[in-house]
Structures are given as C-alpha cells and as structure tokens.
Scaffold this motif. Structure first.
Motif, short mmCIF file in Angstrom:
data_model
loop_
_atom_site.label_atom_id
_atom_site.label_comp_id
_atom_site.label_asym_id
_atom_site.label_seq_id
_atom_site.Cartn_x
_atom_site.Cartn_y
_atom_site.Cartn_z
N LYS A 31 0.82 -1.22 0.00
CA LYS A 31 0.00 0.00 0.00
C LYS A 31 0.85 1.27 0.00
CE LYS A 31 -3.83 -2.18 2.42
NZ LYS A 31 -3.34 -3.53 2.21
N TRP A 32 2.06 1.16 0.53
CA TRP A 32 2.96 2.31 0.59
C TRP A 32 4.37 1.80 0.85
CZ3 TRP A 32 5.29 4.61 5.20
CH2 TRP A 32 5.99 5.79 4.94
N GLU A 47 8.29 7.62 -3.07
CA GLU A 47 7.28 6.78 -2.44
C GLU A 47 6.59 6.00 -3.56
OE1 GLU A 47 4.60 9.39 -0.42
OE2 GLU A 47 5.93 9.59 1.31
N ARG A 49 3.06 4.03 -4.36
CA ARG A 49 1.68 3.87 -3.87
C ARG A 49 0.82 3.34 -5.02
NH1 ARG A 49 0.31 7.16 0.75
NH2 ARG A 49 2.10 8.34 1.43
N TYR A 58 0.70 0.79 -9.80
CA TYR A 58 1.44 1.60 -8.82
C TYR A 58 2.10 2.79 -9.51
CZ TYR A 58 0.81 -2.15 -5.48
OH TYR A 58 0.25 -3.07 -4.63
#
Length: 115
Positions: A31-32, A47, A49, A58
């Motif tokens: 998710k992260w 990042e 995500r 993603y």
C-alpha cells in the motif's frame, strides 16, 4: 564526470541504511513503500503507492533529490513542491557526504519530504 564505482557503492550502502530505518512494515508495503534510484549524478528518493483510480497499478512519487556537484565536492539537496519543480531544501541545501544527505532527508526537519 560519472561517479566512480567506489562512490556508487558508498551511495548504495547509505541508501540501504536509510531504507532500513524509513521503510514501512512489510505488511503494508503493498500500500505504501519507499525506494531510491541513482541517475547519473543524482539520487532520487520516492514513495510507491497504488493508483487511486486503479489500485492494481502503482506509481512512484518523487519526494527528494540530491545531486553531486563534483567541482564543489558537495551534494545539493532538493525537494519537490506542488508545482512539481525541484526547490533547494533550506536550511540544509548543501552537505559534504551522501550519509549527510540521507540524514537530512530522514530528519525531514521542515516536513518537506514526507509531510
């Protein structure tokens, strides 16, 4: 001038130490997550995500950049604002070592990199 193999290994070691501290728990990395990459003289921290429109895909969102200036023997640190342009990070816009780059980004004193 390209970075030497020694300098690249030093960057890799510092980046892995940074990720060991900053990466989220394995249970939420789908998710992260946080990663890094090296492009020529610059190190990017990003990042990862899922896309909100399609969580099966993603995207990488760049949060920090450090560029080595060989002639000055310094690393210049940047953060990306909402205008998607890189801005010099104050108060620590320049440091001498890659380890200091990751320390500044990890401390994120002004909340510019990770909010």
């Amino acid at each position: 001038m390209a970075l030497s193999e020694f300098e690249i290994k030093k960057i890799e070691k510092a980046a892995e130490a940074f990720l060991a501290v900053r990466r989220p728990a394995p249970s939420i990395r789908d998710k992260w997550d946080i990663g890094w990459r090296l492009e020529q003289q610059s190190v990017f921290i990003f990042e990862t995500r899922p896309l909100w429109q399609d969580p099966s895909q993603y995207q990488d969102i760049e949060v920090a950049k450090a560029t080595y200036v060989q002639s000055q023997r310094v690393w210049k640190i940047y953060w990306q604002r909402q205008d998607l342009k890189w801005h010099s990070y104050e108060p620590d816009s320049q440091v001498k070592t890659i380890e200091q780059v990751f320390d500044v980004i990890n401390q994120d004193e002004l909340g510019c990199f990770f909010g």
